[in-house]
Scaffold this motif. Sequence first.
Motif, PDB file in Angstrom:
ATOM      1  N   ALA A 297       0.816  -1.219   0.000  1.00 24.09           N
ATOM      2  CA  ALA A 297       0.000   0.000   0.000  1.00 24.09           C
ATOM      3  C   ALA A 297       0.856   1.278   0.000  1.00 24.09           C
ATOM      4  O   ALA A 297       0.321   2.382   0.099  1.00 24.09           O
ATOM      5  CB  ALA A 297      -0.926  -0.015   1.218  1.00 24.09           C
ATOM      6  N   GLY A 298       2.179   1.128  -0.064  1.00 19.90           N
ATOM      7  CA  GLY A 298       3.062   2.297  -0.051  1.00 19.90           C
ATOM      8  C   GLY A 298       3.124   2.982   1.301  1.00 19.90           C
ATOM      9  O   GLY A 298       3.435   4.166   1.397  1.00 19.90           O
ATOM     10  N   ARG A 299       2.840   2.234   2.369  1.00 18.45           N
ATOM     11  CA  ARG A 299       2.840   2.825   3.715  1.00 18.45           C
ATOM     12  C   ARG A 299       4.088   2.442   4.502  1.00 18.45           C
ATOM     13  O   ARG A 299       4.119   2.550   5.721  1.00 18.45           O
ATOM     14  CB  ARG A 299       1.574   2.398   4.468  1.00 18.45           C
ATOM     15  CG  ARG A 299       0.315   2.919   3.783  1.00 18.45           C
ATOM     16  CD  ARG A 299      -0.931   2.370   4.426  1.00 18.45           C
ATOM     17  NE  ARG A 299      -1.134   2.913   5.767  1.00 18.45           N
ATOM     18  CZ  ARG A 299      -1.796   2.290   6.736  1.00 18.45           C
ATOM     19  NH1 ARG A 299      -2.295   1.095   6.531  1.00 18.45           N
ATOM     20  NH2 ARG A 299      -1.948   2.841   7.919  1.00 18.45           N
ATOM     21  N   MET A 300       5.115   1.968   3.791  1.00 21.04           N
ATOM     22  CA  MET A 300       6.374   1.597   4.445  1.00 21.04           C
ATOM     23  C   MET A 300       7.507   1.988   3.505  1.00 21.04           C
ATOM     24  O   MET A 300       7.740   1.329   2.486  1.00 21.04           O
ATOM     25  CB  MET A 300       6.351   0.079   4.674  1.00 21.04           C
ATOM     26  CG  MET A 300       7.205  -0.410   5.784  1.00 21.04           C
ATOM     27  SD  MET A 300       6.558   0.084   7.391  1.00 21.04           S
ATOM     28  CE  MET A 300       8.087   0.067   8.292  1.00 21.04           C
ATOM     29  N   GLN A 301       8.164   3.095   3.799  1.00 16.76           N
ATOM     30  CA  GLN A 301       9.264   3.561   2.951  1.00 16.76           C
ATOM     31  C   GLN A 301      10.580   3.018   3.501  1.00 16.76           C
ATOM     32  O   GLN A 301      10.668   2.658   4.673  1.00 16.76           O
ATOM     33  CB  GLN A 301       9.321   5.086   2.958  1.00 16.76           C
ATOM     34  CG  GLN A 301       8.022   5.764   2.568  1.00 16.76           C
ATOM     35  CD  GLN A 301       7.592   5.407   1.162  1.00 16.76           C
ATOM     36  OE1 GLN A 301       8.396   5.396   0.248  1.00 16.76           O
ATOM     37  NE2 GLN A 301       6.318   5.085   0.995  1.00 16.76           N
ATOM     38  N   SER A 302      11.584   2.991   2.638  1.00 19.87           N
ATOM     39  CA  SER A 302      12.913   2.629   3.158  1.00 19.87           C
ATOM     40  C   SER A 302      13.974   3.425   2.420  1.00 19.87           C
ATOM     41  O   SER A 302      13.750   3.869   1.282  1.00 19.87           O
ATOM     42  CB  SER A 302      13.171   1.138   2.987  1.00 19.87           C
ATOM     43  OG  SER A 302      13.206   0.797   1.625  1.00 19.87           O
ATOM     44  N   ARG A 303      15.080   3.614   3.109  1.00 22.56           N
ATOM     45  CA  ARG A 303      16.267   4.164   2.457  1.00 22.56           C
ATOM     46  C   ARG A 303      17.411   3.222   2.757  1.00 22.56           C
ATOM     47  O   ARG A 303      17.392   2.534   3.781  1.00 22.56           O
ATOM     48  CB  ARG A 303      16.615   5.551   3.006  1.00 22.56           C
ATOM     49  CG  ARG A 303      15.837   6.636   2.343  1.00 22.56           C
ATOM     50  CD  ARG A 303      16.387   7.999   2.691  1.00 22.56           C
ATOM     51  NE  ARG A 303      15.439   9.020   2.282  1.00 22.56           N
ATOM     52  CZ  ARG A 303      15.565  10.306   2.540  1.00 22.56           C
ATOM     53  NH1 ARG A 303      16.612  10.756   3.224  1.00 22.56           N
ATOM     54  NH2 ARG A 303      14.650  11.162   2.129  1.00 22.56           N
TER      55      ARG A 303
END
Length: 333
Positions: A297-303
Amino acid sequence: MARAWHLKSRPVAMPGPENFELKELPDVPLAQGQFRVRNAWLSVDPYMRGRMSDVKSYVPPFAIDAPMQGGAVGTVIDSANGDFPVGAQVLHMAGWRDEAVVGPELMPQKLPEIGVPLHHWLGNLGLTGATAYFGLLKVAEAREGDVVFVSAAAGAVGSAVVQIARNKGMTVIGSAGGPEKCAWVRELGAAACIDYKAGPVLPQLAEAAKAHGKGGIDVYFDNVGGEHLDAACALARDFARFAMCGMIDVYNDGKPQEMRYLIRLVSARIRMQGFIFTDYLAHMGEFQADMGEWVRAGRMQSRETIHDGLESMPDAFLGLFRGANTGKMLVRL
Ligand code: NAP
Protein backbone atom coordinates in the motif's frame (compact mmCIF):
# COMPACT_ATOMS: atom_id res chain seq x y z
CA MET A 1 38.35 -18.21 -5.21
CA ALA A 2 35.79 -17.16 -2.56
CA ARG A 3 36.91 -14.62 0.03
CA ALA A 4 35.69 -13.76 3.54
CA TRP A 5 36.49 -11.16 6.15
CA HIS A 6 38.11 -12.79 9.18
CA LEU A 7 38.40 -11.38 12.70
CA LYS A 8 42.11 -10.67 13.08
CA SER A 9 42.07 -9.28 16.63
CA ARG A 10 39.56 -8.16 19.23
CA PRO A 11 39.04 -4.40 19.60
CA VAL A 12 39.31 -2.86 23.04
CA ALA A 13 37.14 0.19 22.32
CA MET A 14 36.21 1.49 18.85
CA PRO A 15 37.19 -1.15 16.25
CA GLY A 16 39.47 -0.18 13.37
CA PRO A 17 40.62 -1.66 10.04
CA GLU A 18 43.41 -3.50 11.89
CA ASN A 19 40.83 -5.84 13.47
CA PHE A 20 39.75 -7.30 10.09
CA GLU A 21 41.50 -9.36 7.44
CA LEU A 22 40.19 -10.36 4.00
CA LYS A 23 41.32 -13.90 3.16
CA GLU A 24 40.63 -16.56 0.56
CA LEU A 25 38.46 -19.49 1.61
CA PRO A 26 39.49 -23.07 0.86
CA ASP A 27 37.55 -24.64 -2.00
CA VAL A 28 35.49 -27.36 -0.29
CA PRO A 29 33.11 -29.86 -1.93
CA LEU A 30 29.45 -29.72 -0.84
CA ALA A 31 28.28 -32.26 1.74
CA GLN A 32 24.76 -33.69 1.43
CA GLY A 33 22.27 -31.00 2.51
CA GLN A 34 24.60 -28.08 1.74
CA PHE A 35 24.47 -25.60 -1.13
CA ARG A 36 26.70 -22.82 -2.45
CA VAL A 37 25.41 -19.23 -2.60
CA ARG A 38 26.83 -16.29 -4.52
CA ASN A 39 26.01 -13.42 -2.18
CA ALA A 40 24.50 -10.29 -3.69
CA TRP A 41 23.95 -8.14 -0.58
CA LEU A 42 25.52 -8.20 2.89
CA SER A 43 23.78 -6.84 5.96
CA VAL A 44 25.78 -4.43 8.15
CA ASP A 45 24.59 -4.34 11.76
CA PRO A 46 25.64 -2.77 15.08
CA TYR A 47 25.17 -6.06 17.00
CA MET A 48 28.22 -7.44 15.15
CA ARG A 49 30.35 -5.23 17.42
CA GLY A 50 29.28 -7.38 20.38
CA ARG A 51 30.43 -10.54 18.59
CA MET A 52 33.92 -9.06 18.14
CA SER A 53 34.43 -9.16 21.94
CA ASP A 54 34.91 -12.34 23.91
CA VAL A 55 31.91 -11.88 26.19
CA LYS A 56 28.92 -14.04 27.00
CA SER A 57 25.87 -12.96 25.00
CA TYR A 58 22.89 -14.37 23.15
CA VAL A 59 25.17 -15.30 20.22
CA PRO A 60 28.73 -16.66 20.56
CA PRO A 61 31.64 -14.31 19.81
CA PHE A 62 33.38 -14.46 16.43
CA ALA A 63 36.47 -16.67 16.67
CA ILE A 64 39.86 -15.14 15.95
CA ASP A 65 41.12 -15.96 12.46
CA ALA A 66 37.75 -17.41 11.40
CA PRO A 67 35.29 -15.98 8.85
CA MET A 68 32.84 -13.48 10.34
CA GLN A 69 29.09 -13.98 9.97
CA GLY A 70 25.99 -11.90 9.40
CA GLY A 71 22.84 -11.69 7.31
CA ALA A 72 23.20 -11.98 3.55
CA VAL A 73 21.06 -12.65 0.49
CA GLY A 74 22.12 -14.28 -2.74
CA THR A 75 21.50 -16.95 -5.37
CA VAL A 76 22.21 -20.68 -5.16
CA ILE A 77 24.89 -21.63 -7.71
CA ASP A 78 25.49 -25.28 -6.75
CA SER A 79 23.40 -27.55 -4.58
CA ALA A 80 23.29 -30.85 -2.73
CA ASN A 81 19.96 -29.95 -1.16
CA GLY A 82 16.70 -30.47 -3.06
CA ASP A 83 14.94 -27.71 -1.10
CA PHE A 84 17.46 -25.11 -2.31
CA PRO A 85 17.94 -25.73 -6.05
CA VAL A 86 20.32 -23.79 -8.30
CA GLY A 87 18.77 -20.38 -9.03
CA ALA A 88 16.85 -20.11 -5.73
CA GLN A 89 17.23 -16.85 -3.83
CA VAL A 90 18.17 -17.30 -0.20
CA LEU A 91 18.54 -15.33 3.04
CA HIS A 92 21.15 -16.85 5.38
CA MET A 93 23.75 -15.97 7.99
CA ALA A 94 27.02 -16.49 6.03
CA GLY A 95 27.65 -12.81 5.37
CA TRP A 96 31.01 -10.97 5.33
CA ARG A 97 31.96 -13.07 2.23
CA ASP A 98 31.25 -13.19 -1.48
CA GLU A 99 30.48 -16.89 -1.75
CA ALA A 100 29.21 -19.19 0.99
CA VAL A 101 28.72 -22.87 1.62
CA VAL A 102 25.41 -22.94 3.51
CA GLY A 103 23.96 -25.70 5.68
CA PRO A 104 21.10 -25.72 8.20
CA GLU A 105 23.23 -24.16 10.96
CA LEU A 106 23.25 -20.90 8.93
CA MET A 107 19.44 -20.68 9.14
CA PRO A 108 18.74 -20.43 5.38
CA GLN A 109 15.34 -19.26 4.17
CA LYS A 110 14.26 -19.61 0.56
CA LEU A 111 12.79 -16.28 -0.50
CA PRO A 112 9.42 -16.12 -2.23
CA GLU A 113 9.35 -14.48 -5.65
CA ILE A 114 7.05 -11.53 -4.96
CA GLY A 115 8.79 -8.96 -7.11
CA VAL A 116 10.54 -6.94 -4.40
CA PRO A 117 14.22 -6.01 -4.68
CA LEU A 118 16.38 -8.70 -3.08
CA HIS A 119 17.99 -6.40 -0.51
CA HIS A 120 14.59 -5.57 1.03
CA TRP A 121 14.78 -8.99 2.71
CA LEU A 122 17.60 -7.54 4.82
CA GLY A 123 15.52 -4.46 5.65
CA ASN A 124 11.86 -3.86 6.37
CA LEU A 125 10.77 -7.30 5.07
CA GLY A 126 13.39 -9.12 7.11
CA LEU A 127 14.96 -9.10 10.54
CA THR A 128 15.19 -5.31 10.69
CA GLY A 129 11.45 -4.87 10.19
CA ALA A 130 10.67 -7.82 12.47
CA THR A 131 12.79 -6.31 15.26
CA ALA A 132 10.90 -3.02 14.99
CA TYR A 133 7.52 -4.77 14.83
CA PHE A 134 8.05 -7.17 17.73
CA GLY A 135 9.77 -4.58 19.93
CA LEU A 136 7.04 -2.01 19.47
CA LEU A 137 3.93 -4.19 19.44
CA LYS A 138 4.88 -7.25 21.51
CA VAL A 139 7.51 -6.01 23.97
CA ALA A 140 6.22 -2.47 24.60
CA GLU A 141 2.63 -3.45 23.79
CA ALA A 142 2.19 -0.09 22.09
CA ARG A 143 -1.32 0.71 20.98
CA GLU A 144 -3.33 3.34 19.11
CA GLY A 145 -3.15 6.73 20.82
CA ASP A 146 0.21 6.07 22.56
CA VAL A 147 3.00 8.62 22.39
CA VAL A 148 6.10 6.71 21.26
CA PHE A 149 9.67 8.00 21.55
CA VAL A 150 12.27 6.21 19.39
CA SER A 151 16.01 6.85 19.25
CA ALA A 152 18.24 6.28 16.17
CA ALA A 153 14.99 7.01 14.35
CA ALA A 154 16.67 7.52 10.95
CA GLY A 155 18.43 4.15 11.19
CA ALA A 156 17.19 0.82 9.84
CA VAL A 157 15.21 -0.40 12.86
CA GLY A 158 14.27 3.12 14.02
CA SER A 159 12.80 4.21 10.69
CA ALA A 160 10.67 1.05 10.65
CA VAL A 161 9.48 1.77 14.21
CA VAL A 162 8.42 5.29 13.20
CA GLN A 163 6.29 3.98 10.33
CA ILE A 164 4.78 1.00 12.15
CA ALA A 165 3.75 3.32 14.99
CA ARG A 166 2.27 5.82 12.54
CA ASN A 167 0.43 3.02 10.69
CA LYS A 168 -1.03 1.84 13.99
CA GLY A 169 -2.31 5.30 14.97
CA MET A 170 0.34 6.35 17.48
CA THR A 171 2.07 9.71 17.86
CA VAL A 172 5.81 9.45 17.27
CA ILE A 173 8.70 11.56 18.55
CA GLY A 174 11.99 10.52 16.97
CA SER A 175 15.59 11.37 17.71
CA ALA A 176 18.40 11.39 15.16
CA GLY A 177 21.76 13.04 14.51
CA GLY A 178 21.44 16.08 12.25
CA PRO A 179 18.78 18.16 10.49
CA GLU A 180 18.67 16.06 7.28
CA LYS A 181 18.01 12.86 9.17
CA CYS A 182 15.37 14.61 11.30
CA ALA A 183 13.63 15.94 8.20
CA TRP A 184 13.36 12.36 6.87
CA VAL A 185 12.03 11.07 10.20
CA ARG A 186 9.28 13.70 10.09
CA GLU A 187 8.58 12.78 6.44
CA LEU A 188 8.02 9.19 7.62
CA GLY A 189 5.27 10.41 9.90
CA ALA A 190 6.87 11.47 13.18
CA ALA A 191 5.15 14.46 14.78
CA ALA A 192 8.57 15.73 15.88
CA CYS A 193 12.21 14.75 15.67
CA ILE A 194 14.86 16.00 18.04
CA ASP A 195 18.44 16.45 16.82
CA TYR A 196 20.50 15.07 19.69
CA LYS A 197 23.68 16.43 18.13
CA ALA A 198 22.32 19.99 18.36
CA GLY A 199 21.87 20.00 22.15
CA PRO A 200 20.97 17.92 25.21
CA VAL A 201 18.19 15.37 24.73
CA LEU A 202 16.03 16.07 27.80
CA PRO A 203 14.97 19.69 27.12
CA GLN A 204 14.32 18.92 23.46
CA LEU A 205 12.25 15.85 24.33
CA ALA A 206 10.34 17.82 26.97
CA GLU A 207 9.45 20.47 24.40
CA ALA A 208 8.35 17.87 21.82
CA ALA A 209 6.32 15.96 24.41
CA LYS A 210 4.63 19.18 25.48
CA ALA A 211 3.72 20.02 21.90
CA HIS A 212 2.68 16.53 20.79
CA GLY A 213 2.42 14.21 23.77
CA LYS A 214 0.48 15.76 26.63
CA GLY A 215 3.84 16.41 28.31
CA GLY A 216 5.07 12.82 28.43
CA ILE A 217 5.67 9.54 26.59
CA ASP A 218 3.89 6.18 26.90
CA VAL A 219 6.47 4.07 25.08
CA TYR A 220 10.21 4.31 24.55
CA PHE A 221 11.91 2.20 21.86
CA ASP A 222 15.58 2.30 22.85
CA ASN A 223 18.29 1.82 20.23
CA VAL A 224 20.87 4.02 21.92
CA GLY A 225 20.91 3.93 25.75
CA GLY A 226 22.76 6.62 27.74
CA GLU A 227 21.39 10.14 27.67
CA HIS A 228 18.36 9.11 25.55
CA LEU A 229 17.33 6.45 28.04
CA ASP A 230 17.70 8.84 30.96
CA ALA A 231 15.56 11.47 29.21
CA ALA A 232 12.90 8.83 28.48
CA CYS A 233 12.84 7.89 32.18
CA ALA A 234 12.43 11.55 33.08
CA LEU A 235 9.43 12.03 30.79
CA ALA A 236 7.71 8.65 31.08
CA ARG A 237 4.04 8.81 31.98
CA ASP A 238 2.62 6.38 34.54
CA PHE A 239 2.84 2.74 33.42
CA ALA A 240 5.06 3.59 30.42
CA ARG A 241 6.64 0.61 28.63
CA PHE A 242 10.24 0.61 27.38
CA ALA A 243 11.37 -1.87 24.67
CA MET A 244 15.13 -2.20 25.09
CA CYS A 245 16.39 -3.06 21.61
CA GLY A 246 20.01 -1.84 21.70
CA MET A 247 22.41 0.66 23.25
CA ILE A 248 24.78 1.75 20.50
CA ASP A 249 26.01 4.69 22.61
CA VAL A 250 27.87 2.25 24.87
CA TYR A 251 28.91 -0.55 22.48
CA ASN A 252 32.44 0.75 22.05
CA ASP A 253 33.64 2.45 25.18
CA GLY A 254 31.42 0.97 27.89
CA LYS A 255 31.48 4.41 29.54
CA PRO A 256 29.60 4.71 32.84
CA GLN A 257 26.06 5.92 32.32
CA GLU A 258 24.77 8.83 34.33
CA MET A 259 21.16 7.85 35.01
CA ARG A 260 19.72 10.69 37.04
CA TYR A 261 16.12 9.72 36.35
CA LEU A 262 16.29 5.94 36.74
CA ILE A 263 14.47 6.34 40.05
CA ARG A 264 11.34 7.17 38.05
CA LEU A 265 11.00 3.46 37.25
CA VAL A 266 9.46 3.25 40.70
CA SER A 267 7.26 6.30 40.92
CA ALA A 268 6.01 6.09 37.29
CA ARG A 269 5.79 2.26 37.43
CA ILE A 270 7.79 1.99 34.18
CA ARG A 271 8.13 -1.50 32.70
CA MET A 272 11.48 -1.92 30.94
CA GLN A 273 12.16 -5.08 28.96
CA GLY A 274 15.08 -6.15 26.80
CA PHE A 275 14.42 -8.44 23.85
CA ILE A 276 16.04 -10.25 20.95
CA PHE A 277 13.84 -10.45 17.85
CA THR A 278 14.19 -14.25 17.77
CA ASP A 279 12.11 -14.37 20.99
CA TYR A 280 9.07 -13.69 18.81
CA LEU A 281 9.65 -15.94 15.80
CA ALA A 282 6.31 -17.63 16.52
CA HIS A 283 4.68 -14.33 15.45
CA MET A 284 6.47 -14.09 12.06
CA GLY A 285 3.20 -14.77 10.20
CA GLU A 286 1.53 -11.77 11.81
CA PHE A 287 4.54 -9.57 11.03
CA GLN A 288 4.68 -10.70 7.40
CA ALA A 289 0.95 -10.11 6.89
CA ASP A 290 1.05 -6.56 8.29
CA MET A 291 4.37 -5.60 6.71
CA GLY A 292 3.41 -7.11 3.33
CA GLU A 293 0.20 -5.10 3.34
CA TRP A 294 1.97 -1.83 4.29
CA VAL A 295 4.65 -2.33 1.61
CA ARG A 296 2.01 -3.07 -1.06
CA ALA A 297 0.00 0.00 0.00
CA GLY A 298 3.06 2.30 -0.05
CA ARG A 299 2.84 2.83 3.72
CA MET A 300 6.37 1.60 4.45
CA GLN A 301 9.26 3.56 2.95
CA SER A 302 12.91 2.63 3.16
CA ARG A 303 16.27 4.16 2.46
CA GLU A 304 19.56 2.40 2.14
CA THR A 305 23.14 3.53 2.47
CA ILE A 306 25.05 1.31 0.06
CA HIS A 307 28.75 0.50 -0.09
CA ASP A 308 30.03 -1.40 -3.11
CA GLY A 309 32.34 -4.41 -3.07
CA LEU A 310 33.41 -6.89 -0.42
CA GLU A 311 36.47 -4.75 0.36
CA SER A 312 34.17 -2.02 1.73
CA MET A 313 32.58 -4.17 4.46
CA PRO A 314 34.72 -2.96 7.43
CA ASP A 315 34.28 0.69 6.36
CA ALA A 316 30.52 0.24 6.13
CA PHE A 317 30.46 -1.40 9.55
CA LEU A 318 32.59 1.29 11.24
CA GLY A 319 30.34 3.94 9.67
CA LEU A 320 27.41 2.77 11.81
CA PHE A 321 29.10 4.21 14.90
CA ARG A 322 29.43 7.71 13.45
CA GLY A 323 25.97 7.79 11.90
CA ALA A 324 27.20 7.42 8.31
CA ASN A 325 23.98 5.64 7.33
CA THR A 326 20.43 6.79 6.73
CA GLY A 327 18.16 3.74 6.81
CA LYS A 328 19.72 0.33 6.33
CA MET A 329 23.51 0.01 5.90
CA LEU A 330 24.28 -2.51 3.15
CA VAL A 331 27.16 -3.80 1.06
CA ARG A 332 26.39 -4.65 -2.56
CA LEU A 333 28.56 -7.27 -4.26
P1 NAP B 1 21.08 1.76 12.56
O1 NAP B 1 20.17 2.47 13.50
O2 NAP B 1 20.69 1.70 11.14
O3 NAP B 1 22.54 2.36 12.61
C1 NAP B 1 23.08 2.84 13.78
C2 NAP B 1 22.70 4.31 14.02
O4 NAP B 1 22.88 4.60 15.40
C3 NAP B 1 23.59 5.30 13.30
O5 NAP B 1 23.14 5.55 12.00
C4 NAP B 1 23.53 6.52 14.20
O6 NAP B 1 22.51 7.40 13.76
C5 NAP B 1 23.14 5.96 15.56
N1 NAP B 1 24.23 6.13 16.53
C6 NAP B 1 25.50 5.67 16.45
N2 NAP B 1 26.19 6.01 17.56
C7 NAP B 1 25.32 6.71 18.35
C8 NAP B 1 25.43 7.34 19.62
N3 NAP B 1 26.59 7.30 20.31
N4 NAP B 1 24.35 7.97 20.13
C9 NAP B 1 23.17 8.02 19.45
N5 NAP B 1 23.02 7.44 18.23
C10 NAP B 1 24.07 6.79 17.70
O7 NAP B 1 21.30 0.28 13.09
P2 NAP B 1 20.16 -0.82 13.28
O8 NAP B 1 20.65 -2.06 12.62
O9 NAP B 1 18.86 -0.26 12.90
O10 NAP B 1 20.19 -1.07 14.85
C11 NAP B 1 19.62 -0.12 15.74
C12 NAP B 1 19.75 -0.67 17.16
O11 NAP B 1 18.98 -1.87 17.27
C13 NAP B 1 21.16 -1.03 17.56
O12 NAP B 1 21.34 -0.70 18.92
C14 NAP B 1 21.19 -2.54 17.37
O13 NAP B 1 22.17 -3.16 18.15
C15 NAP B 1 19.78 -2.90 17.80
N6 NAP B 1 19.23 -4.16 17.27
C16 NAP B 1 18.69 -5.02 18.17
C17 NAP B 1 18.08 -6.17 17.75
C18 NAP B 1 17.43 -7.08 18.76
O14 NAP B 1 16.99 -8.17 18.40
N7 NAP B 1 17.36 -6.65 20.02
C19 NAP B 1 18.03 -6.48 16.38
C20 NAP B 1 18.58 -5.57 15.45
C21 NAP B 1 19.18 -4.39 15.93
P3 NAP B 1 22.55 8.99 14.12
O15 NAP B 1 23.19 9.66 12.94
O16 NAP B 1 21.13 9.33 14.31
O17 NAP B 1 23.39 9.13 15.33
